[in-house]
Write a protein that holds these residues in place. Structure first.
Motif: not given
Ligand code: MLT
Length: 261
Positions: A6-35
């Motif tokens: 399995p891939w590490a994956c944060r899963d937070s909040g409720t409502g419409t699911p949005v899967v945020w896919i990061h770019g290169y050479p980055l990580s899910s951390a670039i989406y912390e402001p969107q959470e």
């Protein structure tokens, strides 16, 4: 191909699911402001070899990353989601649309493009694979970092510049090599754009030199009904550099997306 579940994956909040896919050479951390966007279930994976996901066991393709995204949706019982991708994440989001349009209820394309690498860009990627294999990822970080944020942000918000550097420095050699190979081998998604049948938001930083506004305009023009937002004072990581403006545009867009029943 290896996608290593399995891939590490944060899963937070409720409502419409949005899967945020990061770019290169980055990580899910670039989406912390969107959470912070309310009314959303945020699914934020780390691709293999980035963030907290172990490196892939071998070569990857953009299609294999996309299969990993759909697998996460399956594991979490998510029938349809808005798939959002930044740059390489956008290449993957388009591959999810090609493989499984029925799993999408919306698409957010951030600082990305539908076109494949030109021959010289592909040759450069292969050269970079050799350099990373020989000497590690430092040269990738130093060459790409200045393009991630605007000069003004690097000057006026040193913490943000440092945060991006740290994210890039955390990428593994294997993850970077696999991503370079996948991007070099990716196909042309131009044919897919007119067939995208879900609401689509295209966002780009006005100062993005990697995937400039002309790429975003071309995608907006080709995708039926797509909306384009160009963020001022933003470069390649538009969502991270201008989170307030990005989140307003995304929240407005998400307000008109209906999960498929
Ligand atoms: C990215 O941000 O994912 C990369 O810059 C994409 C690319 O190199 O094509």
């Amino acid at each position: 191909m290896h996608s290593d579940s399995p891939w590490a994956c944060r899963d937070s909040g409720t409502g419409t699911p949005v899967v945020w896919i990061h770019g290169y050479p980055l990580s899910s951390a670039i989406y912390e402001p969107q959470e912070a966007i309310p009314g959303v279930r945020h699914i934020v994976p780390d691709l293999p070899g980035f963030g907290a996901t172990p490196p892939p066991a071998g070569a990857m393709t953009i299609a294999a990353y996309a299969e990993g995204i759909v697998r996460i949706m399956d594991e979490k019982g998510i029938r349809s989601a808005v798939v959002a991708g930044l740059s390489m994440g956008g290449y993957i989001a388009l591959a999810v649309a090609r493989q499984s349009m029925e799993r999408l209820c919306g698409l957010i394309l951030i600082d990305t493009r539908e076109l494949p690498d030109a021959p010289d860009a592909r040759a450069k990627r292969l050269e970079t694979i050799g350099a990373v294999r020989a000497s590690g990822t430092a040269s990738v970080v130093e060459s790409m970092l200045p393009k991630m944020l605007t000069e003004e942000t690097f000057r006026d918000d040193r913490a943000k510049g440092l945060a991006v550097r740290r994210i890039m420095e955390s990428a593994s050699v294997e993850g970077v090599i696999a991503a370079l190979g996948a991007m070099a081998g990716r196909g042309d998604a131009s044919d897919l754009l007119p067939r995208i049948e879900v609401p689509t938001l295209v966002v780009v930083g006005r100062d993005d030199a990697i995937t400039p506004p002309a790429d975003a305009e071309r995608m907006r023009n080709a995708i039926p009904g797509a909306e384009l937002v160009v963020l001022d004072r933003a470069a390649h990581l538009a969502n991270f550099e201008r989170p307030g403006e990005f989140n307003s545009a995304a929240a407005r867009f998400l307000g008109r997306v209906e999960p498929r029943r």
